[in-house]
Design a protein around this motif. Structure first.
Motif, mmCIF file in Angstrom:
data_model
loop_
_atom_site.group_PDB
_atom_site.id
_atom_site.type_symbol
_atom_site.label_atom_id
_atom_site.label_comp_id
_atom_site.label_asym_id
_atom_site.label_seq_id
_atom_site.Cartn_x
_atom_site.Cartn_y
_atom_site.Cartn_z
ATOM 1 N N GLY A 1 29.828 47.988 34.212
ATOM 2 C CA GLY A 1 30.327 47.406 32.968
ATOM 3 C C GLY A 1 31.830 47.569 32.854
ATOM 4 N N LEU A 2 32.302 48.759 33.152
ATOM 5 C CA LEU A 2 33.740 49.031 33.080
ATOM 6 C C LEU A 2 34.512 48.209 34.114
ATOM 7 N N SER A 3 33.933 48.055 35.303
ATOM 8 C CA SER A 3 34.594 47.252 36.334
ATOM 9 C C SER A 3 34.841 45.835 35.824
ATOM 10 N N MET A 4 33.813 45.227 35.217
ATOM 11 C CA MET A 4 33.945 43.850 34.759
ATOM 12 C C MET A 4 34.921 43.757 33.580
ATOM 13 N N ARG A 5 34.871 44.755 32.696
ATOM 14 C CA ARG A 5 35.764 44.727 31.530
ATOM 15 C C ARG A 5 37.216 44.887 31.975
ATOM 16 N N GLN A 6 37.464 45.795 32.937
ATOM 17 C CA GLN A 6 38.841 45.956 33.442
ATOM 18 C C GLN A 6 39.321 44.663 34.100
ATOM 19 N N ALA A 7 38.407 44.026 34.851
ATOM 20 C CA ALA A 7 38.783 42.788 35.543
ATOM 21 C C ALA A 7 39.153 41.707 34.533
ATOM 22 N N GLU A 8 38.393 41.635 33.449
ATOM 23 C CA GLU A 8 38.647 40.636 32.409
ATOM 24 C C GLU A 8 40.030 40.864 31.795
ATOM 25 N N ILE A 9 40.300 42.118 31.474
ATOM 26 C CA ILE A 9 41.599 42.472 30.883
ATOM 27 C C ILE A 9 42.734 42.144 31.862
ATOM 28 N N ALA A 10 42.522 42.458 33.140
ATOM 29 C CA ALA A 10 43.560 42.210 34.141
ATOM 30 C C ALA A 10 43.805 40.718 34.329
ATOM 31 N N ARG A 11 42.717 39.954 34.420
ATOM 32 C CA ARG A 11 42.874 38.510 34.626
ATOM 33 C C ARG A 11 43.653 37.873 33.491
ATOM 34 N N GLU A 12 43.329 38.277 32.246
ATOM 35 C CA GLU A 12 44.050 37.725 31.085
ATOM 36 C C GLU A 12 45.524 38.113 31.135
ATOM 37 N N ALA A 13 45.784 39.377 31.444
ATOM 38 C CA ALA A 13 47.171 39.845 31.471
ATOM 39 C C ALA A 13 47.959 39.150 32.587
ATOM 40 N N LEU A 14 47.322 38.989 33.752
ATOM 41 C CA LEU A 14 48.013 38.346 34.874
ATOM 42 C C LEU A 14 48.308 36.881 34.553
#
Lengths: 494, 494
Positions: free
Chosen positions: A167-180
Motif C-alpha cells: 500500500g505504501l509503495s503505491m501511495r509513494q509512487a502516486e505522490i512521486a508521479r504527481e510531483a514529477l
C-alpha cells in the motif's frame, strides 16, 4: 494475482494491490524507453528540481505516509517519520551531487601528432529497475537511494512495489508521479509495478539496462542469475548484506558492560532488521562479553515485531539452526504478543565452530547475535579471515593508545566496505564519502556503493567521442561546456 | 600437457611450453597472495619506477622480442617493433596515471552534528589474473594494458601465457621478473602460468580477486561463467568485441572510392585480426559502396596470414556461414601460400537479412566484411538498432555541414564505447579520455574500459573508514596525506 500487506501487530490485512498485467508492464516499459533519451538530453541541473519536488511532496505527506508505513511495518511512528525526512533529504542530496557534475567525468584529450582528439563522458544507461527492501519502506524502497540516484543520473526508473508495504509503495509512487509531472519531468521518468512474477519479467525486459536491489541474499542472487541469463546481460547491483562483525580489543573490553549495552541497542534497533546490524561480537577471552550481553539484553527487554510472518518464523528457525550447528543459547527474550512477534537471542560459540559454510556464521535477520571469545591475535585473525565479507564492521577500542586497534582495523578493512571505530555500524549516512558495499556476497559488485555520492556511477556508461566536431556532440561533451561540468583536459583537472 | 606455438608462415613449431603443474600454481598463488598486502602498502609513486623498469627492459630487448613475436604471429617486424614500444609506453603511462593519484578517489567527510567523519579510498583488490589476446602479443598480452593497470593500482598479477605466442609470453615474463626484482618490487608481484586447464584453475583460485581478459567471445564468456560459479564471485573484465559498424552518410558517399580504399586498409590491417576491425559498412543505396570496396580489395591484394590454424579455418568457415545465412560474396582474394593463410572477402546483404541472431551480423575474425546499403534514415536506424553493441563505430561524413552526421553519430553512440568521425575505428590510443569497452556482449562490464586511464578503477575497491583516528588509517586515508593524493573534502575537490 496480487500482493497483500499485513499489520505485523495484529496480522490484519492492510492493503491488497493487484499484480501489474502483462499489457500494463509492456506500456510501462515502452514509456520508460521513450523517456530515456529525453532524460539523457536534460542536464543534471535541469533534473535537480524534479527530485527536490518529490522530496517536498514526501515531506508534505509525512504524517499520512508514516502512519500508513507503521500499519504495514510496525517500525514505529517516530522512526518512520524520521525516515520520510531521510528519504526526502536523500532525493535532494543525489540531485545536488548530480548537479555538481563530477559523476559525468568529462575527460578531454586534445589531438596530438600521434593521437586523435577524444572526449569521454558518462552517459545515462537507460531505464533502471529498482527493487527496494522491506526494512526501510522509505529510504531503501520505491523512492529510496537507488531511485534517487538513477533519476539524478538521468535514467528512468521502474520500481517494484514491495509486497510487505504494498500500500505504501503505491501511495509513494502516486505522490512521486504527481510531483514529477508538476515539476516538468517527462512522462515515463518514474513508474511502479507490482507482483512477484512481474519483477522477474522486469529484469528480463530488453528495455531495462540495470537493476538496483536491496534485500536478502536469496532475493538478490535470484535477480542476478536472471540478469545473467538474458541475451544482453545487464549489471545487477544487489546489496544483500551478511553478518557485520564487531571486534572488541583487549583494552576495549575494560568496560565490557558499556559495550554490551551499546551492542544490544544496536542489534535490537528496528527489531534487528538492518542490513548493517552487528551480528557477531568478537571479544577477548575472559572479558565476560557473553554474560554482559546476556544481562544487557534482559535489562533492555526488547519485544521484536517483525516485518512479515516469514521473517518472524525465520528468526525462530535461525536460532534453532545456529544451535544445531554448535552455538549455545545464553540469553533469550521470548516473543511478545504481536502477530509477527519473534524472540531476541544471544548465542555463543567457540572459535573452532566458526568454519566456512557453517550456519553459525550466517546472518539471522532479526535481533539474534553471536558472541565469540578469541584467545589471542592469531585466533582473532583466523576467525575474521573465515568470515564472509560484510557491508560494515566496527572495532571497539581502549582509546587512541590502544596497541591492538590498528591491526584489528586492517584485518576488518580487507573484508568489508566500511569499518568504524568505537561506533556501531548500524547507521549509514548519505554523504560524499559513504561506502555501502563490500565483496561478494555482501554485494554483487564490490566496486559499487548503494549509498553515498559514488552510487550515481552505477547508472551511467562511458562513451568516447573521437574527432567529433563540436556541433555534433551531446552537450556534456562540447568544448563550450554548456552544462558547466568539471573537466579533466589533457590529464589535468580544471 | 604443454602449449605449442607455430610459425604461421610455415606451420613449423616455434616453442613448446610445459603446463604449469598444480604444485607450481599453488606456489604462484601463495606468493601473489603474500605480495598483495606488501603492494597495497606501497604508494603509487613507489610503484611507478617498477613499471618504468619493465618498460625500459622491453625496449632494451626490442629487436629480440619483435623477432620472436614475428615467428609466432607473422604480424611483421615493423608492426611488432612498434608494438614493443607501445607496450613500454603503456606501462609508463599507467604508472604515471597511478602516481597522479586521482584513481584513489580520496573522499573525506568531516564529522558534523548528525554524521560521523568518513574517509573513502580505493584500495587494491589483490591478485589479478590476466588473459591476453593472440592478436597483440605485446600491447594486450602478458605485459599489456591489464597487467600494467593492475600493477600500477597495486595488485599482484598472475598472467596466463598465450598458447599462440607461448615462447614470447615466457620470454616477456622472464624479462619483466628480472626488471621488477632489480627495481625492488616484492617477489610475487608478477608471475606467469601456462596451460588451458591451468587458466581455468587460476580463475577458480580463492586468491584471485579479479580477471582481465582480451579475446574472443567464447573465451571471455567461458571465464565469466567460471567466475560466476565460484563460492566468492569475482569481477571478470572481458573485452570480447563484436562487429564494429561504420556508417557512410549520403554526403559522405560522394567520394565513395576514397572511403572504400580507407575501409580496405583498415579491415585488412593485421590480417583483419583487430577487435576494432570495422566489420560492417552501412552506405546509402545507390552509392556503389559494395562495388567500390570490391575494387579496392582487389587493388590492394592483401595476403592475410592468420595467427593460428584455427583462426585461418574460421575465416573460411565464417564466409561460408555468412553466405548460408543470406549474404552474397562480391569480392574474394584467395588465400596465399602461407601455412595459416586465409582469404579476404567482401560480402553484401539486404537490410532485411540483418535480423537479430543471424550469422550475417556476427563477427568473422579476419579480413572479412559486410557491406549493406540503406534506403533512408529510418532503415539505417532500424538496422543499427538490430546490431549487437560494439567496442567502436565510425561515421564518414561530407564535412561540418553534413545534415545527417549528428543523427548517425547519436544512433551509434547509444550502442558502442567509442564513436569516431571521418576516421577508422581501428587505432586505440592509450590516453586519459580513451574508452575501450561497450555494452554486452562487446564487453562483460559496460562501465569499464580496458584501455585508458579509467581502466585502473577495475582493480580497486572502495573502503570507508568511519571515525578512525589518523594513526590507524592506511596512508592514503590519513589527514596529513603522506602520498599527496588529490582529495575531495566535504564535497569540494582540492
Amino acid at each position: 494475482m496480487s500482493a497483500t500487506s499485513f499489520d505485523p501487530r495484529t496480522g490484519a490485512v492492510v492493503a491488497t494491490v493487484a499484480d501489474t498485467s502483462a499489457d500494463e508492464l509492456r506500456t510501462v516499459l515502452a514509456t520508460a524507453a521513450t523517456a530515456a533519451p529525453r532524460l539523457a538530453a536534460t542536464s543534471p541541473a535541469e533534473r535537480r528540481p524534479w527530485l527536490h519536488a518529490v522530496a517536498d511532496a514526501l515531506e508534505l505527506h509525512r504524517d499520512e505516509l508514516a502512519r500508513l508505513a507503521d500499519r504495514e511495518t510496525a517500525l514505529g511512528l517516530a522512526r518512520l517519520t524520521g525516515e520520510v525526512d531521510r528519504a526526502a533529504a536523500q532525493l535532494r542530496f543525489y540531485a545536488d551531487v548530480a548537479a555538481e557534475g563530477s559523476y559525468v567525468e568529462v575527460t578531454v584529450d586534445e589531438p596530438t601528432a600521434t593521437t586523435p582528439g577524444l572526449v569521454r563522458v558518462n552517459r545515462p544507461l537507460g531505464p533502471v529497475a529498482v527493487f527496494g527492501a522491506s526494512n526501510f519502506p522509505f529510504a531503501f524502497s520505491v523512492l529510496g537511494n537507488d531511485t534517487a540516484m538513477a533519476l539524478a543520473a538521468g535514467c528512468p526508473v521502474v520500481a517494484k512495489a514491495h509486497p510487505a508495504h504494498a500500500g505504501l509503495s503505491m501511495r509513494q509512487a502516486e505522490i512521486a508521479r504527481e510531483a514529477l509531472a508538476a515539476a516538468g519531468a517527462p512522462r515515463g521518468a518514474f513508474s511502479v509495478v507490482s507482483g512477484h512474477q512481474v519483477g522477474v519479467e522486469l529484469v528480463r525486459a530488453p528495455e531495462i539496462t540495470a537493476v538496483g536491489f536491496t534485500g536478502s541474499q536469496a532475493g538478490g542472487l535470484a535477480l542476478w542469475r536472471i540478469a545473467n541469463e538474458r541475451e544482453s546481460v545487464i549489471p545487477v547491483y544487489a546489496e544483500m548484506g551478511t553478518v557485520n562483525p564487531v571486534v572488541v580489543t583487549r583494552a576495549g573490553a575494560a568496560d565490557i558492560d558499556t559495550v554490551a549495552k551499546g551492542f544490544v541497542a544496536s542489534f535490537t534497533l528496528g527489531s534487528g532488521q538492518f542490513c548493517t546490524k552487528p551480528g557477531l561480537l568478537l571479544a577477548p577471552a575472559g572479558s565476560g562479553a557473553a554474560a554482559a550481553v546476556a544481562a544487557a539484553l534482559h535489562a533492555a527487554g526488547p519485544e521484536p515485531v517483525m516485518l512479515t510472518e516469514a521473517i518472524a518464523r525465520g528468526v525462530v528457525a535461525g536460532v534453532e539452526q545456529m544451535r544445531a550447528a554448535g552455538a549455545e543459547l545464553v540469553a533469550e527474550v521470548a516473543a511478545g504478543g504481536a502477530a509477527f512477534a519473534a524472540p531476541a537471542a544471544v548465542l555463543t560459540a567457540s572459535p573452532d565452530a566458526l568454519v566456512p559454510g557453517s550456519r553459525v556464521l550466517e546472518e539471522t535477520f532479526g535481533a539474534v547475535v553471536l558472541v565469540v571469545e578469541y584467545a589471542d591475535d592469531a585466533e582473532l585473525a583466523a576467525v575474521v579471515r573465515r568470515l564472509q565479507p560484510s557491508l560494515a564492521a566496527s572495532v571497539f577500542t581502549g582509546g587512541a593508545d590502544d596497541p591492538d586497534a590498528a591491526a584489528a582495523l586492517a584485518l576488518l578493512g580487507d573484508q568489508v566496505g566500511r569499518v568504524a571505530v568505537d561506533e556501531w555500524p548500524t547507521g549509514v549516512a548519505f554523504t560524499w564519502a559513504q561506502q555501502h558495499g563490500g565483496p561478494w556476497p555482501a554485494t554483487s559488485v564490490p566496486s559499487a556503493t548503494s549509498v553515498g555520492a559514488a552510487g550515481l556511477g552505477r547508472f551511467v556508461r562511458p562513451v568516447a567521442f573521437q574527432s567529433v566536431p563540436d556541433g555534433w556532440l551531446p552537450p556534456e561533451a562540447r568544448s563550450d561546456n554548456p552544462w558547466q561540468l568539471p573537466r579533466r583536459v589533457n590529464g589535468t583537472r580544471s
